[in-house]
Design an enzyme around this catalytic site. Structure first.
Site, PDB file in Angstrom:
ATOM      1  N   CYS A  66       0.781  -1.238   0.000  1.00  0.00           N
ATOM      2  CA  CYS A  66       0.000   0.000   0.000  1.00  0.00           C
ATOM      3  C   CYS A  66       0.813   1.288   0.000  1.00  0.00           C
ATOM      4  O   CYS A  66       0.655   2.131  -0.880  1.00  0.00           O
ATOM      5  CB  CYS A  66      -0.948   0.000   1.194  1.00  0.00           C
ATOM      6  SG  CYS A  66      -2.336  -1.133   1.016  1.00  0.00           S
TER       7      CYS A  66
ATOM      8  N   HIS B 199      -1.741   5.954   2.135  1.00  0.00           N
ATOM      9  CA  HIS B 199      -1.669   4.902   3.159  1.00  0.00           C
ATOM     10  C   HIS B 199      -1.442   5.586   4.503  1.00  0.00           C
ATOM     11  O   HIS B 199      -0.571   6.437   4.637  1.00  0.00           O
ATOM     12  CB  HIS B 199      -0.509   3.949   2.878  1.00  0.00           C
ATOM     13  CG  HIS B 199      -0.359   2.894   3.925  1.00  0.00           C
ATOM     14  ND1 HIS B 199      -1.153   1.782   3.971  1.00  0.00           N
ATOM     15  CD2 HIS B 199       0.468   2.801   4.990  1.00  0.00           C
ATOM     16  CE1 HIS B 199      -0.817   1.035   5.003  1.00  0.00           C
ATOM     17  NE2 HIS B 199       0.167   1.635   5.639  1.00  0.00           N
TER      18      HIS B 199
END
Length: 481
Positions: free
Chosen positions: A65, A119
């Site tokens: 991510c 993220h």
């Protein structure tokens, strides 16, 4: 008279602005399940695809991510950012870097964030407030904290197989008869509709980040009920012949900590795969709510829509679960761009693309000046003419250990650099300290699209390997650290 002048000024400003942007992100979405005729039931994604240019060969820069999203949203590769893990915020080492939404904000757009875009769990900083015109919504959380929120008694979990493990505060698989808003993505969709109404009369960049189909596999029951698991695609768990051990990882995201891992039973495997498809259909329903709101606003024909995933995902293929590899299953992503004017709607392109290209593409399509220092290439010419191909290769990389920031010395032991051309994927695994190549992979996608045979030592493909190696080393020259 003053009111009339102000109204004319506002109208002129709106007319001078480029198209709006509805920027939609998903997490862990396998791209073949975002195509017409896939086994996934996605009527809303299908209708978006029918108005989009669909990039069939688009790739992330790192299949996890934080590096992927940071790379995409800054237009810079992980090596440029010096960011290869989930625990480091991109501004720690790049405090003044420009982001895609920040660039739009600085050029007259109202920028809003609903859901997971950057993220933002492992890092000390939460999201990137300076990129947005208002506070982010449900942008900071842990997937494992997505417990069902309902009024009254919680309906029972109807999962039949014993849970493989807990995913933080929830079971890995959960099937409850609850409304969409019980989980994160239902609330993300509701807020996105609300925010869209707030910004609809301004030039806007609205980012909507859905948390699914990322684990846990806990979509509401009605989405599980869409599928007969016996009719889902069969699983081939075989590892590629001749692949080096560095190519693999320990699947901890799904199977749990290595010392606690047990191999899932056939019933548990079927449950996980069923749950992944249920998550996709749940996400699709939420996407539909946002698309409906845009259509009802009357501004759909003034809005570019993008739909991308941050990386792919293994569901047992290659004996792997989750992401963090350089294999095609992890590296390839869904990637669609719907023009505001509808041109080339419903077309597919084989042109290679990278997530790092999205920043310059949207800048060009909206008529904004191009920022300096971007590593990606604008794909606006491909959106204009999908038969064009402007890139010879797409690049993905991943360190070993996959989550090296959890190791005692906090640095990789090796980095795998991978190049995808029209015909092959070639990967070099390099010692982190010396830059020496310690292992190679070559997969012939013309004849082996599932990457089941490493042909790096095959004397039948020397020229193909040499060409791919040249492309890789031109982009990533071996270096010592």
């Amino acid at each position: 008279m003053r009111f009339l002048f102000l109204s004319l000024f506002v109208a002129a400003s709106l007319q001078a602005a480029g198209p709006n942007v509805l920027f939609i992100m998903t997490d862990d979405y396998r791209p073949e399940l975002a195509s017409y005729g896939s086994p996934a039931i996605t009527p809303n994604l299908d209708r978006l695809a029918k108005r989009s240019v669909q990039f069939q060969r688009a790739y992330c820069q790192q299949a996890v991510c934080n590096p992927s999203r940071s790379s995409m949203l800054t237009g810079r590769r992980p090596d440029t950012l010096k960011l290869w893990n989930n625990g480091t915020h991109f501004r720690e080492q790049n405090p003044d870097v420009t982001t895609l939404p920040l660039w739009f904000k600085e050029h007259g757009y109202t920028t809003r964030c609903v859901g997971k875009i950057f993220h933002n769990w492992h890092t000390e900083a939460k999201g990137d407030r300076r990129s947005w015109s208002a506070d982010e919504f449900l942008h900071y959380a842990n997937h494992g904290h997505d417990t069902p929120q309902v009024s009254g008694k919680l309906p029972p979990n109807q999962i039949t197989a014993p849970s493989l493990r807990d995913y933080n505060q929830v079971p890995l698989c959960e099937c409850r008869d609850v409304p969409d808003e019980a989980y994160f993505d239902g609330r993300v969709a509701a807020e996105a509709v609300k925010v869209l109404a707030e910004v609809i009369d301004q030039p806007f960049f609205l980012a909507v980040g859905f948390w699914k189909p990322h684990a846990p596999f806990n979509a509401p029951k009605k989405y599980w009920d869409l599928y007969d698991r016996s009719k889902l695609p069969p699983l081939n768990p075989n590892r590629p012949d001749g692949a080096p051990e560095l190519a693999f990882h320990q699947s901890t995201e799904v199977l749990g900590p290595v010392k606690e891992q047990v191999q899932p039973s056939a019933e548990q495997i079927a449950e996980i795969r069923h749950g992944y498809f249920a998550n996709i259909s749940y996400l699709d329903a939420q996407l539909g709510k946002v698309l409906d709101a845009l259509e009802k606003s009357g501004k759909a024909d003034q809005t570019i829509i993008t739909f991308v995933g941050d990386h792919g995902y293994h569901l047992g293929e290659h004996s792997l679960w989750g992401k963090t590899s350089n294999f095609e299953y992890d590296a390839r992503v869904p990637f669609m761009i719907a023009r505001a004017d509808g041109k080339n709607a419903g077309t597919r392109t084989e042109s290679l693309a990278e997530l790092v290209d999205l920043f310059p593409t949207l800048v060009e399509m909206c008529g904004l000046p191009m920022p300096k220092g971007l590593d990606g290439d604008s794909l606006a010419a491909v959106v204009e003419d999908p038969t064009q191909a402007i890139k010879a290769a797409a690049f993905t990389q991943h360190p070993r250990p996959a989550y090296f920031d959890r190791e005692p010395d906090k640095r990789p032991k090796a980095m795998g650099y991978s190049v995808r051309t029209a015909d092959v994927r070639y990967t070099e695994w390099r010692d982190w300290l010396t830059g020496d190549v310690v292992a190679k992979e070559l997969y012939d996608h013309r004849n082996d699209p599932s990457e089941l045979k490493n042909r790096a030592d095959d004397s039948g493909l020397p020229e193909t390997q040499n060409q791919a190696a040249k492309l890789l080393r031109a982009e990533f020259p071996p270096v010592k650290h």
